[in-house]
Design an enzyme around this catalytic site. Sequence first.
Site, mmCIF file in Angstrom:
data_model
loop_
_atom_site.group_PDB
_atom_site.id
_atom_site.type_symbol
_atom_site.label_atom_id
_atom_site.label_comp_id
_atom_site.label_asym_id
_atom_site.label_seq_id
_atom_site.Cartn_x
_atom_site.Cartn_y
_atom_site.Cartn_z
ATOM 1 N N GLY A 10 45.911 35.682 41.788
ATOM 2 C CA GLY A 10 45.806 37.153 40.894
ATOM 3 C C GLY A 10 45.840 38.340 41.545
ATOM 4 N N THR A 137 39.576 39.932 45.506
ATOM 5 C CA THR A 137 39.340 39.261 43.993
ATOM 6 C C THR A 137 38.836 40.343 43.398
ATOM 7 O OG1 THR A 137 38.045 37.888 42.516
ATOM 8 C CG2 THR A 137 37.414 37.849 44.754
ATOM 9 N N ASP A 139 36.925 39.746 40.715
ATOM 10 C CA ASP A 139 35.774 38.983 40.213
ATOM 11 C C ASP A 139 34.453 39.205 41.144
ATOM 12 O OD1 ASP A 139 37.280 38.505 38.123
ATOM 13 O OD2 ASP A 139 37.365 36.267 38.695
HETATM 14 O O1 F6P Z 1 40.825 35.646 39.550
HETATM 15 C C1 F6P Z 1 40.631 36.856 39.044
HETATM 16 C C2 F6P Z 1 41.038 36.642 37.487
HETATM 17 O O2 F6P Z 1 41.153 38.065 37.130
HETATM 18 C C3 F6P Z 1 39.903 35.957 36.685
HETATM 19 O O3 F6P Z 1 38.911 36.548 36.305
HETATM 20 C C4 F6P Z 1 40.791 35.770 35.377
HETATM 21 O O4 F6P Z 1 40.307 34.578 34.858
HETATM 22 C C5 F6P Z 1 42.030 35.392 35.971
HETATM 23 O O5 F6P Z 1 42.097 36.228 37.504
HETATM 24 C C6 F6P Z 1 43.136 35.636 35.312
HETATM 25 O O6 F6P Z 1 44.228 35.415 35.810
HETATM 26 P P1 F6P Z 1 45.936 35.057 35.408
HETATM 27 O O7 F6P Z 1 46.053 35.696 33.947
HETATM 28 O O8 F6P Z 1 46.847 35.887 36.343
HETATM 29 O O9 F6P Z 1 45.968 33.813 35.512
#
Ligand code: F6P
Length: 359
Positions: A10, A137, A139
């Site tokens: 992401g 990240t 997160d």
């Molecule tokens: O890993 C980062 C993150 O933002 C997570 O918190 C979330 O679950 C995920 O990406 C969602 O990503 P995408 O919608 O790109 O699959």
Amino acid sequence: MRIAISTGGGDAPGLNAVIRAAVLSAVSRGWDVLGVRRGYAGLLGEDEVIPLTRDSVRGIGYLGGTILRTTNRGNPFHYPRRRPDGSIEDIDRSDELIARVRELGIDAIIAIGGDGSLAIAQQLHERGLKMVGVPKTIDNDVSGTITTFGFDTAVSTAIEAIDKLTTTAESHDRVIVMEVMGRHAGFIALHSGLAGTADVILIPEIPYDLEKVCEKIRERDRAGRRFSIVVAAEAAFPRGGEASIMGGSLPGEAPRVGGIADRLAQEIQACTGKECRSLVLGHLQRGGMPTGYDRLLATRFGGAAVRAVAEGRFGEMVALQSPHIVTIPIAEALGEPKRVDPSHDIVVTARATGISFGD
Ligand code: F6P
């Protein structure tokens, strides 16, 4: 010397600042830089590999997203391929990728990504490629680094949302549940919830009890505070239960957590009789300009990654261990997942200011 840069998983605000700093640092050493588009797709014939020059990175440091694009479905060791009957198989394309790296004369790769992309970088390193990792990240769940760029921006976005939700919740005597990202960890919920003065924070590291959440809301009502803000990490779950999973994942994609805000709003309304609303902050947390903090950290990471290549620190990733940027083995960072420590001072202070964790 010729290096390549790839961004995987992401996106996170600050990726472009890493790319810019890495390209300028490398070019000033007289190196050639290539950008691999869309994770490793550019090396697998499914996208391009492009030259990155001073001109290509001019003016991108403050932009969100990544000029290289990214994907969370591009693991070369488990690449999704559609069979003629429409079903999906998972194939190992790492040999092809490694051959292409050699063919392009790439001496080293700077891989910018989260735990998934860093695990791929580690595997490629074990297969003989010269890899340097840059943790990314929103997160903040990568070990070995105090924080990752993108996290501060996401927290700032969440705080701004809490501020806005508070005025409308108060006007209507409502409970508003806001769901924030954090696939495995509750850092965004915890930091934004405390700084934004939420009333309840729910994180996966502290399973909650619905009755305790409702009791906190009733207690506020009795004190004349007839509204409440609940900030829930998308992966939070009730004691003895499980996180909500959304359907619709694509081949090669991890299961998507989420849906807790809507579920909780209904449950809280049923147990307190109060009017509840929910909001999923979603990808707003990943978009937009990085904060000054994230821009600086990302720039420092980009510069440090090039120094790591120059010093031959392959199989390592750059990390913030304040006040310095250091390098640590990628394997070490992957060894232990980073999660909120329930005894951390942020949790202790949150509790002391009256915030409930629903436990
Ligand atoms: O890993 C980062 C993150 O933002 C997570 O918190 C979330 O679950 C995920 O990406 C969602 O990503 P995408 O919608 O790109 O699959």
